[in-house]
Design a protein around this motif. Structure first.
Motif: not given
Length: 349
Positions: A69, A71, A76, A124, A128, A131, A158-159
């Motif tokens: 990811c 991000h 994580c 997710g 994510d 991403q 998700t973010k």
């Protein structure tokens, strides 16, 4: 360990190091350039759906469009999964990504199978789906199109604010078939940039909650992970801000530091918040019986002890005061249908 020399931070990345995976027979550190580029390779797959039987999870099936990811969230819990690929859970996890472009087609095949029985599909839960590389790859959108066409229930975590791109599909599926969880760790944009270097800042995620809610999409704010001694004081303010933006429900999970995540997070603390590093680590140990992580079912997602119980009490009290649900009505599986295809025989009735 707190007094050892720190690795040199890498610009716009979360991890400060790139140690070999736990499966590598040699202990080594892979050198990285000052600004490592994101590399993406593709992976073919026969099946898209992954099954689990964990009592800690509210679903038994999920899909991951990507491995790794971009991000770069330092905390994580999915980082150790990169070790199975022979890659480092450190910087490799953020820079060497695997895309699965065949996932929508594989999912459609599985849903058409005669023995398939629908239930909520989670997306997710590992890395994510929104991403940055999803902007061009569009694998997540392809999965949603398949799920919409089959009227299949889905829960998204998700973010990424790229979820706004797919509001048309999510709104069409409606509250009976889909809901979205948006993770907000802190309301401090500066802190978030260090914790989650390539995630849209929290203020931007709150706007995404508002846009989804305005379109009729059910949104849950996920106050996760809560980092004791660093972000735990923000629980009530995050919940209030998300409620004001349009969130209908909330959930929370304290920080988890499995396997390689623990030393990576310790490095991050010593670099970015050295004055609070010992307090944070000591408090994390209180949550996990003296260890940095307890993987036992029933404990890993909640923690234990006085501070863990107090955090739970604060969270539930704030949800009640703000009118945020902890549990939502179940998504519907009885609406599932297999869409017709060219060449299918029509029924007479």
């Amino acid at each position: 360990m707190l007094d050892q020399m720190l690795p040199t931070p890498v610009a716009t990345r979360g991890a400060l190091s790139n140690a070999a995976s736990r499966f590598d027979p040699y202990t080594r550190e892979v050198a990285m350039p000052d600004r490592p580029r994101t590399e993406v390779r593709e992976e073919a797959l026969g099946r898209a759906i992954t099954r689990n039987s964990s009592p800690d999870l509210g679903f038994d099936r999920s899909i991951n469009p990507y491995r790794g990811c971009e991000h770069g969230c330092i905390y994580c819990y999915a980082r150790p999964s990169h070790a199975y690929l022979g890659l480092s859970p450190g910087l490799d996890f953020e820079t060497k990504l695997i895309a699965r472009p065949g996932a929508p087609e594989a999912l459609a095949r599985e849903l058409r199978g005669k023995g398939y029985r629908p239930a909520v599909l989670a997306i997710g839960t590992n890395t994510d789906p929104y991403q940055p590389i999803e902007r061009d790859r569009r694998i997540m959108r392809g999965l949603l199109e398949v799920l919409r066409d089959h009227r299949h229930p889905v829960a998204i975590t998700t973010k990424g604010t790229l979820v706004e791109r797919d509001i048309d599909i999510l709104a069409e599926m409606g509250p009976e078939l889909c809901r979205v969880g948006i993770s907000v760790t802190t309301l401090d944009d500066a802190l978030a940039r260090k914790l989650e270097p390539r995630v849209p800042v929290p203020s931007r995620r709150l706007r995404a909650i508002a846009r989804l809610a305005e379109a009729g999409v059910v949104v849950r704010v996920m106050v996760s992970p809560i980092i004791p001694g660093l972000t735990d004081h923000e629980v009530e303010t995050i919940l209030a801000a998300a409620r004001d933006a349009g969130a209908q429900a909330a959930s929370m999970i304290p920080l988890r530091l499995p396997l390689e995540v623990a030393p990576l997070f310790e490095e991050w603390l010593r670099e970015h918040v050295p004055d609070r590093a010992r307090k944070v680590l000591n408090r994390v140990r209180e949550f996990h019986g003296g260890k940095l992580y307890d993987a036992g079912f029933g404990q890993r997602m909640r923690g234990r002890g006085v501070h863990a119980d107090l955090l739970q009490a604060r969270f539930h009290r704030a949800c009640k005061q703000l009118g945020l649900a902890y549990k939502l009505p179940p998504l519907r599986s009885d609406l599932f249908e297999r869409p017709g295809r060219a060449g299918d025989q029509l029924t007479l009735f």
